[in-house]
Write an enzyme that holds these catalytic residues in place. Structure first.
Site, short mmCIF file in Angstrom:
data_model
loop_
_atom_site.label_atom_id
_atom_site.label_comp_id
_atom_site.label_asym_id
_atom_site.label_seq_id
_atom_site.Cartn_x
_atom_site.Cartn_y
_atom_site.Cartn_z
N GLU A 261 -8.84 16.86 -4.56
CA GLU A 261 -9.25 15.93 -3.50
C GLU A 261 -10.12 14.80 -4.04
O GLU A 261 -10.98 15.03 -4.90
CB GLU A 261 -10.04 16.76 -2.48
CG GLU A 261 -10.64 16.00 -1.34
CD GLU A 261 -11.32 16.96 -0.35
OE1 GLU A 261 -10.95 18.15 -0.31
OE2 GLU A 261 -12.23 16.51 0.35
N ARG B 37 -11.40 26.58 -1.22
CA ARG B 37 -11.91 25.47 -2.03
C ARG B 37 -12.96 26.00 -2.99
O ARG B 37 -13.85 26.76 -2.57
CB ARG B 37 -12.53 24.39 -1.13
CG ARG B 37 -12.95 23.16 -1.91
CD ARG B 37 -13.60 22.12 -1.01
NE ARG B 37 -15.03 22.23 -1.01
CZ ARG B 37 -15.86 21.23 -0.69
NH1 ARG B 37 -15.39 20.05 -0.32
NH2 ARG B 37 -17.16 21.41 -0.70
N ASP C 29 -12.59 19.57 -4.78
CA ASP C 29 -12.98 18.22 -4.32
C ASP C 29 -13.78 17.53 -5.43
O ASP C 29 -14.89 17.96 -5.75
CB ASP C 29 -13.82 18.37 -3.04
CG ASP C 29 -14.06 17.06 -2.32
OD1 ASP C 29 -13.78 16.00 -2.91
OD2 ASP C 29 -14.52 17.11 -1.16
N TRP D 211 -21.07 8.65 -4.20
CA TRP D 211 -21.44 10.05 -3.96
C TRP D 211 -20.27 10.75 -3.35
O TRP D 211 -19.64 11.55 -3.56
CB TRP D 211 -22.64 10.18 -3.02
CG TRP D 211 -23.04 11.61 -2.86
CD1 TRP D 211 -23.82 12.36 -3.70
CD2 TRP D 211 -22.64 12.50 -1.81
NE1 TRP D 211 -23.92 13.64 -3.24
CE2 TRP D 211 -23.21 13.77 -2.09
CE3 TRP D 211 -21.84 12.37 -0.67
CZ2 TRP D 211 -23.02 14.88 -1.27
CZ3 TRP D 211 -21.65 13.47 0.16
CH2 TRP D 211 -22.24 14.72 -0.15
N GLU E 109 -10.83 11.33 3.73
CA GLU E 109 -11.83 11.68 4.75
C GLU E 109 -12.67 10.48 5.16
O GLU E 109 -13.24 10.48 6.25
CB GLU E 109 -12.70 12.85 4.29
CG GLU E 109 -13.53 12.57 3.06
CD GLU E 109 -14.23 13.81 2.52
OE1 GLU E 109 -13.57 14.85 2.39
OE2 GLU E 109 -15.43 13.72 2.22
N GLU F 243 -9.28 21.86 6.93
CA GLU F 243 -10.57 22.28 6.37
C GLU F 243 -11.42 22.88 7.50
O GLU F 243 -11.47 22.34 8.61
CB GLU F 243 -11.31 21.08 5.77
CG GLU F 243 -12.63 21.47 5.11
CD GLU F 243 -13.36 20.29 4.48
OE1 GLU F 243 -13.14 19.13 4.90
OE2 GLU F 243 -14.17 20.52 3.57
N ARG G 39 -6.28 13.01 4.56
CA ARG G 39 -7.41 13.80 5.06
C ARG G 39 -8.18 13.15 6.20
O ARG G 39 -9.31 13.55 6.50
CB ARG G 39 -8.36 14.11 3.89
CG ARG G 39 -7.70 15.09 2.98
CD ARG G 39 -8.55 15.88 2.06
NE ARG G 39 -9.95 16.02 2.35
CZ ARG G 39 -10.48 16.95 3.16
NH1 ARG G 39 -9.70 17.82 3.77
NH2 ARG G 39 -11.78 17.00 3.33
N HIS H 27 -14.77 14.46 -5.11
CA HIS H 27 -15.70 13.65 -4.32
C HIS H 27 -15.98 12.26 -4.88
O HIS H 27 -17.14 11.84 -5.02
CB HIS H 27 -17.00 14.42 -4.06
CG HIS H 27 -17.51 14.23 -2.66
ND1 HIS H 27 -18.28 13.15 -2.29
CD2 HIS H 27 -17.33 14.95 -1.53
CE1 HIS H 27 -18.55 13.24 -0.99
NE2 HIS H 27 -17.98 14.31 -0.51
N TYR I 277 -22.35 18.01 -6.15
CA TYR I 277 -21.70 18.03 -4.84
C TYR I 277 -21.01 19.39 -4.60
O TYR I 277 -20.33 19.91 -5.47
CB TYR I 277 -20.63 16.92 -4.72
CG TYR I 277 -19.79 17.18 -3.51
CD1 TYR I 277 -20.29 16.92 -2.25
CD2 TYR I 277 -18.56 17.82 -3.63
CE1 TYR I 277 -19.58 17.26 -1.12
CE2 TYR I 277 -17.83 18.16 -2.50
CZ TYR I 277 -18.36 17.88 -1.25
OH TYR I 277 -17.66 18.23 -0.13
O1 EZ4 Z 1 -19.00 14.99 1.86
O2 EZ4 Z 1 -18.73 15.92 5.27
O3 EZ4 Z 1 -14.41 17.76 1.96
N1 EZ4 Z 1 -15.50 17.67 2.44
C1 EZ4 Z 1 -16.41 16.78 2.09
C2 EZ4 Z 1 -17.72 16.76 2.87
C3 EZ4 Z 1 -18.29 15.35 3.01
C4 EZ4 Z 1 -19.24 15.23 4.18
C5 EZ4 Z 1 -19.44 13.77 4.55
O4 EZ4 Z 1 -20.02 13.65 5.79
O5 EZ4 Z 1 -16.18 16.03 1.18
O6 EZ4 Z 1 -18.65 17.61 2.28
CO CO Z 2 -14.09 16.02 0.66
#
Ligand code: EZ4
Ligand code: CO
Length: 404
Positions: free
Chosen positions: A238, A149, A212, A404, A264, A341, A285, A214, A161
């Protein structure tokens, strides 16, 4: 005679970061462990388990894994949500662990046995700028990893992030309130293709690259990003946009052939039913802990199998080594598994949760210990009390709250 659950304990501890661990002991003296950690909401799950679930489990036959799941889900009226589902997930994991120990078999064997020799994992390369990211990618390659990643800083932004100026990245920060950061989707979207150009040039065509986003983008921004990175042949992109509105993914899907991963933050099959049935994503995920344990995750992955979608579960530091074990055992026995992951843990976390699973050369192995094969070091847990810690909050440049 059937065994009975005799003791249910909830251990909240912070060996570098907070974890909520469930320990179930039976009258026969078999101990099962489950992870119930919800990042930034640890005490809510601990209370849910201690105050509302533990009393119901006393006297229950631990062999009734599915019935206990249904009882805690359907039997309670209030259902779903991360706190409820992580609590149920911890109980479920602990009961599978107990069944494995009772029958002297690793959980993957109880799930049907191995379908693969090892479970490929991806972990996180990051850099504040492109040269630092390339160094980090090289380090991952030197460890034999072929799924990587990649996350990088964005010019003009202070915090991003997936990236830190320190060698270690941990998204949750200790303190009574979440930290705040500002994000500029436009700057990020313009920068990412430059980052991926440099990374692809370094690694060549064979390395599987993941990224990601995010949840930061709107559906149309997500569609544009997915299209603009198509030439870099990502293994997946992602969380390109939040997925409460599952139909939003159709826009992204229609715009590009970049493989999409999301989920996730999902906690039941109903959070991803449309995404899977309408083939709007490629990887789901859901983490075993946050989606109701092994029993419910199996159903999500079975639905996914029918629709050509694969599992690619969440595995950050806040998924404890117990829940990671559950995921590895499922991966060993589940055909439609894409990749796991594996962010890795600080040394103290490995010591606090001694485990039979292992990671090397880009592959995870469940080990052959009965059950999930994870233990706890009570001295470490009892001397590492809970510390308030939260994921950050994001705002756009005008100060409005952003996902976030
Ligand atoms: O933001 O685990 O793909 N992984 C992620 C992580 C999440 C945190 C949330 O608890 O996106 O970094
Ligand atoms: Co993620």
């Amino acid at each position: 005679m059937a065994d009975r659950i005799e003791r249910v304990e909830v251990l909240v501890a912070s060996p570098t970061r907070n974890y909520v661990t469930l320990r179930v002991t039976t009258a026969d003296g078999i101990v099962g462990l489950g992870d119930a950690t919800v990042n930034g909401r640890e005490l809510s799950v601990a209370s849910y388990l201690r105050d509302h679930v533990a009393p119901l489990l006393i006297g229950v036959d631990p062999n009734r894994i599915e019935d206990t799941w249904q009882y805690l889900y359907r039997g309670v009226y209030w259902r779903r949500g991360p706190v409820t589902m992580a609590a149920i997930g911890a109980v479920d994991m602990a009961l599978w662990d107990i069944l494995g120990k009772r029958t002297n078999q690793p959980v993957y064997q109880l799930l049907g046995g191995r379908v693969r020799d090892g479970i490929p994992y991806y972990s996180h390369a990051f850099g504040w700028d492109i040269p630092a990211l390339l160094d980090s990618v090289r380090e991952h390659q030197e460890r034999g990893e072929t799924f990587i990643r990649v996350q990088s800083g964005v010019p003009g932004l202070d915090k991003v992030y997936g990236v830190s100026k320190d060698p270690n990245y941990e998204p949750a920060g200790r303190g009574a309130r979440p930290s705040e950061e500002h994000f500029d989707p436009g700057a990020y979207m313009r920068h990412l293709p430059k980052v991926l150009t440099a990374v692809r040039e370094l690694v060549g065509p064979d390395v599987k690259l993941l990224h990601d986003a995010h949840h930061r983008l709107t559906p149309i921004q997500g569609a544009r990003l997915a299209k603009s990175v198509e030439e870099f042949d990502l293994f997946w992109l992602e969380d390109v946009t939040p997925a409460e509105d599952q139909d939003a993914f159709r826009l992204v899907r229609n715009a590009s052939t970049t493989p999409l991963a999301v989920g996730e933050v999902f906690n039941t099959i109903w959070d991803c039913q449309r995404l899977i049935e309408e083939r709007l994503i490629d990887y789901v995920r859901t983490a075993v802990v946050h989606a109701g344990g092994i029993s419910h995750s199996r159903k999500i992955f079975a639905l996914a199998e029918v629709h050509g979608v694969k599992a690619g579960p969440h595995g950050p530091s806040d998924v404890s080594p117990i829940a990671l074990a559950a995921s590895i055992h499922m991966a060993a026995a589940t055909h439609n598994w894409g990749v796991q992951e594996y962010m890795g843990y600080p040394a103290l976390v490995h010591e606090a949760f001694p485990h039979a699973w292992s990671a090397s050369d880009g592959m995870l192995q469940p080990g052959d210990a009965p059950g999930l094969g994870v233990d706890i070091d009570e001295d470490i847990l009892s001397t590492s009390p809970y510390v308030p810690a939260y994921l950050p909050t994001a705002r756009t440049l005008d100060g409005a709250v952003l996902d976030w």
